[in-house]
Design an enzyme around this catalytic site. Structure first.
Site, short mmCIF file in Angstrom:
data_model
loop_
_atom_site.label_atom_id
_atom_site.label_comp_id
_atom_site.label_asym_id
_atom_site.label_seq_id
_atom_site.Cartn_x
_atom_site.Cartn_y
_atom_site.Cartn_z
N ASP A 32 12.07 56.24 46.26
CA ASP A 32 10.94 55.60 46.87
C ASP A 32 9.90 56.77 46.98
O ASP A 32 10.02 57.88 46.64
CB ASP A 32 11.41 55.46 48.46
CG ASP A 32 12.11 53.89 48.36
OD1 ASP A 32 11.91 53.21 47.43
OD2 ASP A 32 12.60 53.64 49.73
N LYS A 54 6.30 52.27 46.64
CA LYS A 54 5.49 51.10 46.67
C LYS A 54 3.79 51.65 47.62
O LYS A 54 4.12 52.11 48.52
CB LYS A 54 6.10 49.84 47.51
CG LYS A 54 6.91 49.35 46.95
CD LYS A 54 7.91 48.73 47.92
CE LYS A 54 9.06 49.39 48.15
NZ LYS A 54 10.16 49.00 49.17
N MET A 165 6.09 53.52 61.37
CA MET A 165 4.97 52.90 60.73
C MET A 165 3.98 52.21 61.61
O MET A 165 3.24 51.51 61.52
CB MET A 165 5.56 51.70 59.80
CG MET A 165 6.08 52.10 58.55
SD MET A 165 7.13 50.68 57.80
CE MET A 165 8.69 50.47 58.73
N1 SAH Z 1 14.26 54.78 56.09
C1 SAH Z 1 13.44 55.50 56.58
C2 SAH Z 1 12.03 54.76 57.16
C3 SAH Z 1 11.29 54.08 56.35
S1 SAH Z 1 9.86 53.38 56.78
C4 SAH Z 1 14.07 56.52 57.89
O1 SAH Z 1 15.10 56.11 58.09
O2 SAH Z 1 13.52 57.42 58.05
C5 SAH Z 1 8.74 54.72 56.43
C6 SAH Z 1 8.39 55.24 57.74
O3 SAH Z 1 9.34 56.08 58.45
C7 SAH Z 1 6.93 55.73 57.85
O4 SAH Z 1 5.74 55.37 58.18
C8 SAH Z 1 7.36 57.07 58.84
O5 SAH Z 1 6.96 56.31 60.18
C9 SAH Z 1 8.66 57.20 58.65
N2 SAH Z 1 9.11 58.62 58.27
C10 SAH Z 1 9.92 58.76 57.09
N3 SAH Z 1 9.99 59.86 56.86
C11 SAH Z 1 9.10 60.73 57.83
C12 SAH Z 1 8.91 62.05 58.07
N4 SAH Z 1 9.54 63.02 57.10
N5 SAH Z 1 8.20 62.30 58.97
C13 SAH Z 1 7.76 61.34 59.75
N6 SAH Z 1 7.89 60.18 59.66
C14 SAH Z 1 8.60 59.77 58.51
#
Ligand code: SAH
Length: 246
Positions: A32, A54, A165
């Protein structure tokens, strides 16, 4: 075998041992957008790497290609990995992909990862629960289907609210939470790019966010709750160089 693997929030040291073992022998990896270069560097150098990240506007098209690609490579290779940021089953369509793969008759193994929903606040010294301060937390998306937001009244009463998000619609979400009874003076924090060298923390009350006064950049985890105001979080914040207060 197809592995549905969580990559954690970004720091490769936060990968699980099991994830590293699978990545080291992977023949094909579909990854991703939020997967860091450091994590890609942990993958078997001979593996075929496919970026299925995406961009906004092309989510549906790219998403439709993922399962067919996994099925295609799954017939030719023994170890095929679907690598997702954080935990694969937290807002990453991991559940949907798992369902499709199982329906197609594949052998699938899920390797959980550390979700940014937990890692981002914890790395900032913000506990999700705390005796006499917070007995519950909820992880919710700030970006509904077709861009529509959900009914926020149900979340106004959760002690610690963790919004993924949520950057884009932050002012509207904060306004709705306050309208639904959440304390406008409640401390909140946006933790951007948690666990990476570019991590940044922005602190603001819910009211400030509602008034559009708070700058924040995606990807960020937004936490609202009294736990954000614990002196514990403040002490860690002052020590961290990237932190900024509003
Ligand atoms: N599966 C992922 C979430 C995917 S949705 C998880 O469990 O973390 C994508 C969202 O995750 C982003 O918009 C943000 O809100 C968050 N996100 C993912 N990685 C991040 C990071 N390193 N720091 C802050 N927010 C993060």
């Amino acid at each position: 075998m197809i592995y549905l693997v969580g990559a954690g929030p970004g720091d490769p040291d936060l990968l699980t041992v099991k994830a590293v073992r699978v990545l080291e022998r992977a023949e094909v990896v579909l990854f991703d957008r939020l997967i860091s270069a450091e994590i890609l560097a942990c993958i078997n150098p001979r593996a075929i790497l496919i970026d299925v990240g995406k961009e906004e506007g092309q989510q549906c098209e790219k998403q439709r290609q993922i399962v067919p690609l996994l099925l295609h490579y799954g017939t030719q290779h023994e170890t095929v990995v679907r690598l997702k940021s954080g935990d694969p089953m937290v807002f990453a369509r991991g559940g949907e992909e798992l369902a499709d793969l199982l329906e197609a008759g594949c052998d699938v193994e899920v390797i959980p990862g550390i979700s940014s929903a937990l890692a981002a606040p914890e790395l900032a010294g913000i506990p999700l629960t705390y005796r006499e301060v917070a007995r519950s937390f909820a992880i919710v998306t700030g970006h509904g289907r077709d861009g529509l937001l959900q009914d926020w009244t149900a979340y106004a009463r959760i002690d610690t609210l963790i919004i993924l998000m949520g950057v884009k619609h932050r002012a509207e979400i904060a306004t709705r939470l306050i309208a639904a009874g959440r304390d406008a003076k409640q401390p909140t924090a946006f933790i951007e790019r948690a666990s990476t060298p570019n991590e940044r923390r922005v602190y603001a009350t819910l009211a400030d966010v509602a008034e559009g006064m708070v700058e924040a950049e995606a990807p960020a985890v937004w936490i609202a709750g009294e736990v954000v105001g614990l002196s514990l979080a403040r002490a860690l914040t002052q020590r961290s160089s990237g932190a900024r207060r509003i």
